[in-house]
Design a protein around this motif. Structure first.
Motif, mmCIF file in Angstrom:
data_model
loop_
_atom_site.group_PDB
_atom_site.id
_atom_site.type_symbol
_atom_site.label_atom_id
_atom_site.label_comp_id
_atom_site.label_asym_id
_atom_site.label_seq_id
_atom_site.Cartn_x
_atom_site.Cartn_y
_atom_site.Cartn_z
ATOM 1 N N GLN A 192 0.819 -1.215 0.000
ATOM 2 C CA GLN A 192 0.000 0.000 0.000
ATOM 3 C C GLN A 192 0.852 1.265 0.000
ATOM 4 O OE1 GLN A 192 -2.907 -0.530 3.213
ATOM 5 N NE2 GLN A 192 -4.317 -1.482 1.762
ATOM 6 N N LEU A 226 1.806 1.852 -3.551
ATOM 7 C CA LEU A 226 0.655 2.370 -4.292
ATOM 8 C C LEU A 226 0.412 3.837 -3.964
ATOM 9 C CD1 LEU A 226 -1.713 1.992 -6.183
ATOM 10 C CD2 LEU A 226 -2.988 0.884 -4.332
ATOM 11 N N THR A 268 -5.496 -3.467 -2.580
ATOM 12 C CA THR A 268 -5.649 -2.388 -3.562
ATOM 13 C C THR A 268 -6.982 -1.667 -3.375
ATOM 14 O OG1 THR A 268 -4.293 -3.576 -5.196
ATOM 15 C CG2 THR A 268 -5.742 -1.842 -6.029
#
Length: 275
Positions: A110, A113, A144
């Motif tokens: 994460q 991302l 996600t």
């Protein structure tokens, strides 16, 4: 008087038939959204800014022109996606910086991302670059969608694997589930792209929407400039966000505003904590 009534009835009947015919024609126009993937590596990608602003740019993070093109696209009121590299079954050496991999921890996944999202200003959603392996895995897709839900973003499955679980994972997380239907330019000839585009038009007549994905090739730019520059009545080019129901769009907007507000407050408080 009777003759006049008969004439009036015929006139109203004709108007009614014309209205029905017009409505039928309107209902036979499908919605097509176009995404150009892999934007950011080359300054010549900026030439795609000449295409209609309804076309979405999916921009690769940490590429030489990623941030610049994202800002230019936003100035045109063009929608932007983060085109996030994801692990594939092969050729993973082509993924580039910021790739999401199966062996990552949740925190590392994460965090990667988030860094990629920070590199692409004005992104309203995410779609996968490659990802034939990762989109088949439930856990990384859950990580996600969890993050995207927090930030008020949506996911578009490029559908590089028939076994992808991305769409159903998005639905489970309360996100809109969009997916690619047709690739435009696997073969870069005008004849081949014409067949693909015609297939998209045909597909759009039997489904709520059709998503067509192309790439920043000179041949693709030339074809789309010609095809979209000509008058047409067989499809409606729409923005990607228009495919999302209004209620879900409002929900995403509210989450995004809330996230941005919290992020701003955290940025203002953090230096005090460091001291």
């Amino acid at each position: 008087m009777l003759i006049q009534l008969k004439k009036l009835s015929k006139l109203l009947l004709c108007i009614g038939l014309m209205t029905c015919s017009t409505n039928s024609f309107a209902n036979n126009i499908g919605k097509i959204a176009i995404i150009i993937d892999d934007i950011g590596y080359n300054r010549h990608n900026q030439a795609f800014l000449k295409l209609p602003s309804a076309i979405t740019f999916a921009i690769l993070p940490f590429t030489p022109y990623s941030t610049k093109i994202a800002k230019l696209a936003h100035q045109q009121n063009r929608e932007v996606l983060l085109h996030i590299p994801m692990q594939a079954h092969s050729h993973n050496h082509l993924l580039g910086k910021g790739a999401l991999m199966e062996q990552m921890t949740k925190h590392g996944f994460q965090h990667t991302l988030i860094d990629a999202l920070n590199d692409i200003p004005y992104a309203i959603g995410v779609n996968n670059h490659m990802g034939s392996k990762l989109t088949e895995e439930a856990t990384p897709m859950q990580w996600t969608m969890e993050l995207l839900s927090q930030q008020g973003l949506f996911f578009v499955d490029s559908l590089t694997s028939a076994k992808s679980v991305a769409a159903k994972t998005a639905i489970a997380a309360g996100l809109p589930a969009l997916r690619r239907h047709i690739f435009l330019d696997n073969v870069r000839t005008a004849e081949a792209m014409d067949k693909q585009f015609d297939q998209a038009v045909k597909h759009s007549l039997t489904t709520p929407y059709t998503i067509l994905i192309g790439h920043p090739y000179p041949e693709t730019l030339s074809y789309l400039s010609q095809r979209l520059g000509a008058p047409n009545r067989d499809f409606q080019l729409v923005k990607l966000s228009q495919l999302i129901p209004e209620k879900q769009r409002m929900m995403l907007d509210q989450k995004k505003v809330q996230y941005d507000h919290q992020h701003l407050l955290y940025s203002e408080v953090s230096p005090l904590k460091i001291q």
